[in-house]
Design a protein around this motif. Structure first.
Motif, PDB file in Angstrom:
ATOM      1  N   TRP A  69      35.919  42.082  51.172  1.00  0.00           N
ATOM      2  CA  TRP A  69      36.714  41.113  50.415  1.00  0.00           C
ATOM      3  C   TRP A  69      37.454  41.800  49.272  1.00  0.00           C
ATOM      4  CZ3 TRP A  69      36.480  39.371  45.281  1.00  0.00           C
ATOM      5  CH2 TRP A  69      37.263  38.252  44.995  1.00  0.00           C
ATOM      6  N   ILE A  70      36.732  42.629  48.489  1.00  0.00           N
ATOM      7  CA  ILE A  70      37.322  43.252  47.312  1.00  0.00           C
ATOM      8  C   ILE A  70      38.418  44.231  47.728  1.00  0.00           C
ATOM      9  CG2 ILE A  70      35.769  45.257  46.987  1.00  0.00           C
ATOM     10  CD1 ILE A  70      36.533  42.996  44.137  1.00  0.00           C
ATOM     11  N   ALA A  71      38.191  44.940  48.858  1.00  0.00           N
ATOM     12  CA  ALA A  71      39.208  45.891  49.327  1.00  0.00           C
ATOM     13  C   ALA A  71      40.477  45.133  49.703  1.00  0.00           C
ATOM     14  CB  ALA A  71      38.677  46.666  50.522  1.00  0.00           C
ATOM     15  N   ALA A  72      40.313  44.011  50.383  1.00  0.00           N
ATOM     16  CA  ALA A  72      41.478  43.217  50.778  1.00  0.00           C
ATOM     17  C   ALA A  72      42.183  42.677  49.540  1.00  0.00           C
ATOM     18  CB  ALA A  72      41.041  42.075  51.680  1.00  0.00           C
ATOM     19  N   MET A  73      41.392  42.244  48.564  1.00  0.00           N
ATOM     20  CA  MET A  73      41.930  41.657  47.333  1.00  0.00           C
ATOM     21  C   MET A  73      42.816  42.671  46.613  1.00  0.00           C
ATOM     22  SD  MET A  73      41.319  38.642  46.188  1.00  0.00           S
ATOM     23  CE  MET A  73      41.641  37.664  44.757  1.00  0.00           C
ATOM     24  N   VAL A  74      42.354  43.912  46.574  1.00  0.00           N
ATOM     25  CA  VAL A  74      43.131  44.963  45.905  1.00  0.00           C
ATOM     26  C   VAL A  74      44.495  45.117  46.582  1.00  0.00           C
ATOM     27  CG1 VAL A  74      43.223  47.439  45.453  1.00  0.00           C
ATOM     28  CG2 VAL A  74      41.109  46.178  45.051  1.00  0.00           C
ATOM     29  N   HIS A  75      44.502  44.911  47.897  1.00  0.00           N
ATOM     30  CA  HIS A  75      45.771  45.002  48.616  1.00  0.00           C
ATOM     31  C   HIS A  75      46.577  43.716  48.561  1.00  0.00           C
ATOM     32  CE1 HIS A  75      43.634  48.392  50.572  1.00  0.00           C
ATOM     33  NE2 HIS A  75      44.827  48.927  50.475  1.00  0.00           N
TER      34      HIS A  75
END
Lengths: 318, 602
Positions: A69-75
């Motif tokens: 989730w956090i990786a996607a959020m950063v993108h």
């Protein structure tokens, strides 16, 4: 100033990360299943539910899901709604205008009521006007919005039949568009606005009371300045400094309070999106909306601090 | 004495009367309903016996031109969240889709098929149904256009089968399409083939799971790519209204389709389906203030509905269906763990396994009071698990509320009252935990049962679980209804098809919910019976609708008379309709099953 802002923004990152971890864990541990409704439907084979769980990665460990989730959020990818099968950011952007319109107007209404009433009340404390406004203010903030909302509906929609109580997308054109939008917005804006105005009146009153007794006000009066000039230029200006920060700090709370009002009047805002997402156990949407609220809290805290320094030159930020 | 169900011979006589015109279709169906058969079953009996479907039920459509009806405003207290019928999770989604998409045929309120995209309903006489029950041939309407102007053909129908049966698509409709084969005969004819004789053939392409999506827009988005289809959010269908706008969970809007395939339809210029809020205020917006024309699924206490109806703007409409609020008695022991699982099939319930106890409990459920004081018109007391369509309703069950009789049965069974007034036998006390979801009518219902049980020396502990937990499929949570980790529980099972076959899976041994199948089996009570299993298997192969109905009724009777379940009330679907609006709900299909025929009196 620039360095101060940068430092504050950098501090905000770990706090937002912390908030997101807590939110995500709580949501992951909470009971409920986004595909629960399929379970009670005998026509849907259990394999479909399984396939969907796998497809949306629901069966992976919490830690892995969080990092994904956090990786996607950063993108800039806010996730994908289980219930609607569209991107969460589209969903939120669809709902944002209604919320901003209602909350913004309510806040404006609250200020338009609170400042004059609070100042007038403080100018002659314990006068009849002050007594009445204080009583009304107490009544105002003791009545929760869900109560006043229903009361308004009963009186203005059911009994008098003046206003609609279902807030919808208006598709009439021309002047009808403005008229219909105005009619359906009156009740929710009043409910929220009056509630805000009640507590704000009290703040304004006490802030003005603090200032009005100070020596410089007496000096201004002794100079022979007119009462209007003394109040508007000297008193109110200084008294409003704490009020402004209070308003900024209260903004996130108002977003939260609007959830109930949105539900009652069926306003298609992010509050009602949050409620329907909770009912449907649509975790990505719940996560995104609560995270937006968290960002708002952090952001408005920062705005309050910056405003404070700007309005009151005695305070330096650094 | 209760009325005897007519034997096969008598039924055949009646059917012959219908064929020769001595008996009207409607009378026949009503008589079958009185026997406890559901309407769709009765209709199918006629079809198999060579009596054609009533194909013109909604012929009382008055408007003589297309459009001019102004806006149609409908209110769903839960808004549609997606607009692809193959992804639809609840009825709200199906209803949203049904504005734009259409199936080959809809189920009318009597459970008869009504052709929409089909030119006619297949039956034995027109050759649509094969004698061996292994194929159905659908003739499609000619000249039907998608909203974008492309023609609707057999290729679209075949494509829907391919799309839905692909496990990668994860369609919620997969159950209706995976066991069949569909082939194109010509541009306007498709054939559905079954592996084995299939008595209930009207599943694929029919009703809420039969809506057809266009091949030309979805062909590139099957399987894993299904979620990226642009048409998921901008439906292009064949329905009476074209897509205008959609906000998930909030509203769906459509406008008149000028090329609709039925003459003079639709009547309204625009349609709006607003979502959100709660059921009571939705009822109010139709019945009292008249802000909206139609409100869906009003799960509201009848007392309130009656009060709102005095507003004079609208009426409530009940569509009978098969949803049944019932009490389940656990056949296994919920308090002993075997191999990491409670309520395991390897155990037997210490006290409920005694039929006398179950019989007493059935006598202690005051269904009439539940109907009179809780549900009113929205819940009708019953002794049957299957309550609709009428041809499937059993006449062989009965119910009564009788505390004295319950006491006597328990006395005779050797259950003696102890010092605390609670009955016991061999050291085992009649103490039960009775759970249900949190919902005011259910808690009232629990209290009524508890009170009666007290008078019979049975101690009942009430437990209520949040609905989102109780109805979830969370494997780790012991409080869900499929775990059934307590003695007694109560909820409504929905019947989504006008045929009780899948519905009755709840009483077959291979469907028991266990740890092994992650509690996904349909048989929650864990009640099993060889006779019921046999009857079910026999019904699956039986092409003669009369014999088949008899088998299915037998399963109902076995479960009800052995008190594996205690049916309480069956619950029709309730909707509020503006006084001027001519619309009729069907308990077997979407609320919009005949949206094209809705109109307002001038």
């Amino acid at each position: 100033m620039g360095r101060y802002l940068l430092r504050r923004l950098l501090i905000a990152i770990p706090s937002l990360l912390g908030i997101s971890v807590i939110l995500f864990t709580v949501l992951a541990l909470a009971p409920g299943d986004p595909f629960g409704e399929l379970a009670t439907n005998p026509a849907v084979p259990p394999e479909v539910r399984e396939a969907l769980r796998v497809k949306f990665g629901l069966d992976d460990p919490i830690a892995i899901r969080y990092f994904r989730w956090i990786a996607a959020m950063v993108h800039g990818d806010w996730g994908f709604s289980f219930a609607s099968r569209i991107d969460v950011d589209t969903l939120i952007l669809q709902r944002l205008p209604a919320t901003l319109f209602v909350i913004g107007s309510a806040q404006l209404l609250a200020l338009l009521i609170a400042i004059p009433v609070g100042v007038l009340a403080a100018r002659k404390p314990y006068s009849i006007f002050d007594q009445i406004s204080s009583t009304l203010a107490f009544v105002g903030f003791s009545l929760p919005t869900f109560f006043t909302g229903l009361l308004f509906i009963l009186v203005f929609s059911v009994q008098l039949d003046w206003l609609p109580f279902v807030y919808r997308d208006v598709y009439e054109t021309g002047w009808r568009w403005y008229w219909e939008n105005f009619r359906q917005a009156i009740m929710p804006i009043c409910v929220l606005g009056l509630f805000q105005a009640a507590s704000m009146t009290r703040y304004v009153r006490s802030a003005v009371l603090d200032v009005i007794r100070l020596d410089y006000v007496t000096t201004a009066r002794a100079k022979g300045l007119g009462e209007r000039v003394v109040i508007v230029k000297h008193v109110v200006r200084n008294a409003l400094i704490p009020v402004v920060t209070l308003v900024a700090l209260q903004m996130p709370a108002i977003f939260g309070g609007a959830i109930v009002t949105e539900q009652i009047f069926r306003i298609p805002g992010i509050g009602s999106l949050l409620i329907s997402a909770i009912l449907a156990n649509d975790t990505p949407v719940i996560m995104a909306v609560t995270f937006v609220f968290a960002c708002l809290v952090v952001l408005f805290n920062l705005i309050a601090d910056v405003l404070y320094g700007w309005l009151d030159p005695r305070i330096t930020l650094g | 004495m209760h009325e005897q169900a007519p034997d096969e011979q008598a039924l055949r006589g009646l059917i012959a009367d219908v064929r020769t015109g001595k008996l009207s279709r409607r009378t026949f169906i009503n008589r079958m309903i009185a026997l406890g058969l559901t309407a769709p079953l009765a209709t199918q009996m006629l079809v198999y016996s060579g009596v054609a479907h009533a194909q013109a039920t909604p012929s009382d459509y008055k408007p003589t031109k297309r459009g001019g009806g102004g806006p149609l405003k409908t209110l769903w207290w839960q808004g549609a969240t997606l607009l692809n019928p193959h992804f639809a999770v609840g009825t709200k989604d199906q209803d949203g889709c049904r504005i734009f998409y259409e199936p080959l045929a809809s189920w009318d309120p009597d459970g008869a098929l009504y052709p929409v995209l089909a030119a006619e309903i297949p039956d034995l006489e027109n050759g649509g149904l094969s004698k061996d029950g292994k194929s159905v041939t659908w003739k499609l309407k000619q000249g039907v256009q998608w909203h974008d102007g492309k023609p609707f053909t057999a290729a679209d129908v075949v494509f829907n089968w391919e799309y839905a049966k692909d496990p990668g698509t994860a369609a919620t409709t997969i159950g209706s399409y995976s066991g069949i084969k569909v082939e194109k005969v010509d541009d306007h004819t498709v054939r559905v083939l079954f592996d084995k004789p299939t008595p209930f053939w009207a599943d694929a392409f029919v009703g809420v799971r039969g809506m057809i999506i266009p091949k030309h827009l979805y062909a590139d988005y099957t399987g894993g790519k299904s979620r990226d289809a642009p048409a998921n959010l901008k439906p292009v269908g064949t329905g009476p209204y074209r897509f205008v706008d959609f906000k998930p969970g909030d509203m769906v809007r459509g406008e008149l389709n000028p090329n609709y395939h039925m003459p003079n339809r639709p009547h309204f210029d625009t349609i709006e389906m607003k979502g959100g809020g709660d059921a009571i205020s939705a009822a109010r917006a139709v019945l009292q203030t008249g802000e909206f024309d139609y409100a869906w699924n009003l799960q509201v206490e009848d007392e309130l509905l009656l009060r709102l109806e005095k507003g004079g703007k609208g009426r409530t409409d009940m569509s009978p269906g098969g949803n049944i609020e019932h009490i389940q008695l656990n056949s296994t022991d919920p308090w002993t763990e075997v191999e990491g699982e409670r309520s395991s099939l390897k155990t037997k319930h210490p006290t409920l396994s005694d039929k006398a106890v179950r019989e007493a409990l059935a006598l202690l459920v005051d269904r009439q009071s539940v109907q009179d004081h809780i549900y009113g018109r929205t819940g009708i007391a019953t002794g049957n698990f299957v309550n609709n369509p009428q041809k499937f309703v059993s006449k062989n069950t009965k119910w009564e509320f009788n505390i004295d009789k319950a006491n006597k049965i328990l006395d005779d069974g050797g259950w003696k009252r102890g010092a605390d007034g609670i009955r016991e036998k061999d050291g085992k006390k009649l103490k039960f935990v009775y759970q249900t979801s949190i919902n005011t009518p259910r808690q009232k219902n629990q209290a009524i049962v508890k009170q009666a049980c007290q008078k019979a020396g049975i101690d009942v502990e009430l437990k209520s679980v949040t609905a989102s937990v109780f109805f979830s499929s969370d494997v780790a949570n012991p409080d869900t209804y499929p775990h059934f980790y307590c003695d007694i529980q109560m909820y409504t099972t929905t019947m989504t098809q006008p045929d009780p076959e899948t519905f009755l899976l709840q009483f077959v041994s291979w469907e028991v919910a266990t740890k092994e199948n992650k509690w996904q089996g349909r048989n929650i009570t864990r009640w099993t019976s060889k006779e019921a299993d046999d009857a079910f298997k026999a019904s699956q192969a039986e092409l003669d609708p009369v014999k088949r109905a008899a088998y299915l009724i037998k399963i109902n009777d076995l479960a009800c008379n052995d008190h594996a379940v205690i049916p309480v009330v069956y619950r029709p679907r309730v909707q509020a309709i503006n006084n001027k609006l001519q619309a009729r709900g069907s308990g077997w299909d979407s609320d919009f099953w005949n949206l094209q025929d809705w109109y307002k009196d001038a």
